[in-house]
Design an enzyme around this catalytic site. Structure first.
Site, mmCIF file in Angstrom:
data_model
loop_
_atom_site.group_PDB
_atom_site.id
_atom_site.type_symbol
_atom_site.label_atom_id
_atom_site.label_comp_id
_atom_site.label_asym_id
_atom_site.label_seq_id
_atom_site.Cartn_x
_atom_site.Cartn_y
_atom_site.Cartn_z
ATOM 1 N N ASN A 179 -64.557 25.995 51.265
ATOM 2 C CA ASN A 179 -63.857 24.731 51.567
ATOM 3 C C ASN A 179 -64.771 23.692 52.206
ATOM 4 O O ASN A 179 -64.640 22.501 51.952
ATOM 5 C CB ASN A 179 -62.615 24.988 52.427
ATOM 6 N N GLY A 232 -63.978 32.787 56.914
ATOM 7 C CA GLY A 232 -63.214 33.081 55.712
ATOM 8 C C GLY A 232 -61.857 33.651 56.062
ATOM 9 O O GLY A 232 -61.327 33.392 57.148
ATOM 10 N N SER A 233 -61.324 34.440 55.146
ATOM 11 C CA SER A 233 -59.956 34.930 55.307
ATOM 12 C C SER A 233 -59.888 36.095 56.293
ATOM 13 O O SER A 233 -60.898 36.758 56.572
ATOM 14 C CB SER A 233 -59.433 35.383 53.947
ATOM 15 N N GLY A 270 -62.516 39.088 56.687
ATOM 16 C CA GLY A 270 -63.082 39.189 58.041
ATOM 17 C C GLY A 270 -62.928 40.590 58.602
ATOM 18 O O GLY A 270 -63.832 41.123 59.261
ATOM 19 N N GLU A 299 -64.714 33.527 62.242
ATOM 20 C CA GLU A 299 -63.884 32.318 62.218
ATOM 21 C C GLU A 299 -62.932 32.481 61.043
ATOM 22 O O GLU A 299 -63.334 32.342 59.899
ATOM 23 C CB GLU A 299 -64.800 31.096 62.085
ATOM 24 N N CYS A 336 -59.370 25.606 57.618
ATOM 25 C CA CYS A 336 -58.801 26.610 58.526
ATOM 26 C C CYS A 336 -58.129 25.920 59.701
ATOM 27 O O CYS A 336 -57.143 26.412 60.229
ATOM 28 C CB CYS A 336 -59.854 27.619 58.961
ATOM 29 N N GLU A 359 -68.482 28.597 67.549
ATOM 30 C CA GLU A 359 -69.555 27.844 66.911
ATOM 31 C C GLU A 359 -69.532 26.443 67.503
ATOM 32 O O GLU A 359 -68.594 26.066 68.191
ATOM 33 C CB GLU A 359 -69.336 27.786 65.403
HETATM 34 P P1 ADP Z 1 -61.428 33.639 49.692
HETATM 35 O O1 ADP Z 1 -60.515 34.807 49.528
HETATM 36 O O2 ADP Z 1 -60.723 32.377 49.896
HETATM 37 O O3 ADP Z 1 -62.497 33.531 48.632
HETATM 38 P P2 ADP Z 1 -63.057 35.081 51.529
HETATM 39 O O4 ADP Z 1 -62.796 35.242 52.973
HETATM 40 O O5 ADP Z 1 -62.886 36.304 50.676
HETATM 41 O O6 ADP Z 1 -62.160 33.884 51.055
HETATM 42 O O7 ADP Z 1 -64.525 34.509 51.282
HETATM 43 C C1 ADP Z 1 -65.332 33.928 52.255
HETATM 44 C C2 ADP Z 1 -66.755 34.372 52.024
HETATM 45 O O8 ADP Z 1 -66.831 35.779 52.186
HETATM 46 C C3 ADP Z 1 -67.315 34.099 50.637
HETATM 47 O O9 ADP Z 1 -68.704 33.760 50.751
HETATM 48 C C4 ADP Z 1 -67.177 35.431 49.945
HETATM 49 O O10 ADP Z 1 -68.076 35.624 48.877
HETATM 50 C C5 ADP Z 1 -67.496 36.368 51.081
HETATM 51 N N1 ADP Z 1 -67.003 37.742 50.937
HETATM 52 C C6 ADP Z 1 -65.932 38.184 50.233
HETATM 53 N N2 ADP Z 1 -65.792 39.517 50.373
HETATM 54 C C7 ADP Z 1 -66.806 39.939 51.171
HETATM 55 C C8 ADP Z 1 -67.198 41.204 51.709
HETATM 56 N N3 ADP Z 1 -66.530 42.313 51.444
HETATM 57 N N4 ADP Z 1 -68.270 41.254 52.521
HETATM 58 C C9 ADP Z 1 -68.946 40.127 52.832
HETATM 59 N N5 ADP Z 1 -68.633 38.912 52.355
HETATM 60 C C10 ADP Z 1 -67.581 38.808 51.543
#
Ligand code: ADP
Length: 497
Positions: free
Chosen positions: A169, A245-246, A250, A267, A301, A478
């Protein structure tokens, strides 16, 4: 249209893409092809079409990037004083300002956000480098009062190799608010941008090297979360993770970090309350709500996704707000509409699913509640700016993060009920209040559970203001000087004299 971005926008609009986009990962101070040779597509959300390919990295690329970052930790970077690190960051800030137009167009094309928002992001990113440039040589410890027979002091040491996992985003803003303090503190970095938006992080790495960063200090590996993100956060060669991220991802990242007891800042999501009390400045509050939930099509977020509204003004306020929202113009981000597309088809379907469930449950709809098809939108991913009234505190509309242009309205009676509603979700990222009564506003700020509180202006503040959440919104901070300390390890030294 006029300005330095014009020619670039025209190129995208006529060819569907942009020449000169980065190719490969950025490892050890240069662009390198992915070791597997696999690539994947990045999409223009405004047209729903792929516009470029990029390297689909995996564990082997991550190994190479972490090795480069570890080597760089012991190289010229270690010898460089804080003032010199600061000078590199300051040079990066001025290069970013010179090249803001290109960065903003790429950011808008890749994420879908409106060009004016991307230009605003670029100003913020340049400020982040400027801020931490000035902070690099002011990061000092304390002297410890142990009496005449001892000398005691603390030092702030760089934590080591910092991994950055970046969402789609705010691709550049998020990577910058991690990289700038990490470099100021003397860390080296491996960043993994989201697979939806890989390009501006790669461009930033190249720019920082032009500004004087030694090879290997900043590395960027592109690819999916599963293929590139997961091996990075589980890598024994990293010392810290900043993840944005989500909540679900997380949680997985936290589990992976536990294996090697790697420190992390998380975050995560939010369902942030924007409280409007009866004595507010109504124009300011209406503007505030619109910005809070429709900026970046609500994919923030820290969006103000819950309007907690005093019943005493509810009818008048909702009438003004709904009229304004129904007039918002939707279109491709590069045409600077009022509302751009959402980032992906998956996100569009997620948003639509939340809204359909609310509508099926009988929630009152004030505006929107449908996938949008703007005339010039072609096959892009658009959602109408939406306002829906919630049915009580347990309504999924109140409890679940939607991450789209969907405002949930909760009507309450007075400041105490507003506070109770504000605190009644599992998230605690930001919160805001519109009131002319400073006592009510400051009491709300005191009592609300949130990492950051806005009074009479949603999104007030900048890089100076620490940012982060509590509870399911994550932990750690942050931005600000707190953000710099996230990249440091504290050492205490005591000498007997
Ligand atoms: P969305 O579901 O909206 O794509 P995510 O939280 O999954 O949001 O993604 C945020 C970031 O985390 C992205 O860079 C994604 O590639 C990365 N990501 C997704 N899954 C993993 C994981 N298991 N370990 C580390 N990074 C991840």
């Amino acid at each position: 249209m006029s300005g330095p971005a014009d020619a670039l926008v025209a190129e995208v609009m006529t060819t569907g893409t942009l020449t000169g986009l980065p190719q490969g990962h950025y490892i050890g101070g240069r662009f390198v092809p992915g070791l597997s040779g696999n690539t994947m597509e990045s999409f223009d959300p405004g047209r729903g079409r792929a516009f470029a390919r990029f390297a689909a990295g995996d564990a082997a690329d991550v190994d190479a990037a972490v090795a480069a970052a570890r080597t760089a930790l012991c190289g010229p970077w270690r010898q460089m004083g804080p003032a010199e690190r600061g000078r590199i960051l300051a040079r990066a800030a001025s290069l970013l300002r010179e090249r803001a137009a290109r960065f903003a167009v790429v950011e808008s094309l890749d994420s879908g956000k409106r060009l004016t928002e991307a230009e605003g992001d670029l100003r913020g990113v340049a400020r982040a480098f400027e801020y931490y440039a000035g902070a690099a040589d002011k990061l000092h410890g304390d002297s410890l009062p142990l009496g005449r027979n001892y000398v005691g002091f603390t030092t702030e040491e760089p934590i080591g190799v910092a991994a950055q996992i970046i969402p789609w985003n705010y691709p550049l803003s998020t990577v910058a608010r991690g990289i700038a303090p990490a470099l100021a503190a003397g860390c080296t970095v491996v960043a993994k941008p989201a697979e939806q938006t890989p390009f501006t992080a790669l461009m930033l790495a190249e720019l920082l090297h032009e500004a004087g960063l030694p090879d290997g200090v900043l590395n960027v590996v592109t690819g999916t979360g599963a293929q590139a993100g997961a091996p990075l956060v589980a890598h024994p060669g990293i010392d810290h993770i900043t993840f944005t991220g989500s909540v679900a991802t997380g949680t997985a990242v936290m589990r992976a970090a536990a294996q090697h007891v790697t420190r992390l800042v998380l975050e995560l999501g939010g369902k942030s309350p924007l409280v409007v009390l009866a004595d507010c400045d109504m124009d300011a509050a209406v503007n505030g709500v619109i910005e809070a939930i429709y900026e970046n099509a609500g994919q923030i977020c820290s969006a103000g996704s819950r309007l907690v509204l005093d019943r005493a003004i509810a009818v008048a306020f909702m009438s003004r707000l709904t009229t304004r929202v129904k007039g918002l113009r939707i279109g491709h981000g590069l045409t600077n509409p009022d509302l751009g597309p959402v980032n992906s088809l998956r996100q569009l379907e997620t948003i639509d699913g939340h809204v359909r469930r609310a509508v099926a449950a009988g929630n009152r709809v004030y505006a929107g509640a449908a996938i949008a098809k703007p005339e010039a939108g072609g096959s892009g991913w658009f959602y109408e700016p939406t306002i829906i009234e919630a049915r009580g505190a347990d309504d999924p509309l109140v409890q679940e993060e939607i991450f789209g242009p969907v405002l949930a309205v909760q009507i309450v009676d007075g400041a105490d009920e507003a506070l109770a509603a504000a605190n009644a979700t599992s998230y605690a990222l930001v919160a805001g209040i519109y009131s002319k009564n400073i006592t009510d506003a400051l009491r709300f700020a005191r009592d609300v559970d949130a990492g950051q509180v806005f009074i009479n202006e949603w999104f007030a503040g900048g890089i100076e203001v620490p940012f982060g959440g509590n509870r399911k919104s994550g932990f750690g901070r942050e931005k600000g000087m707190a953000g710099l300390r996230s990249y440091c390890k504290l050492k205490s030294v005591v000498a007997r004299i």
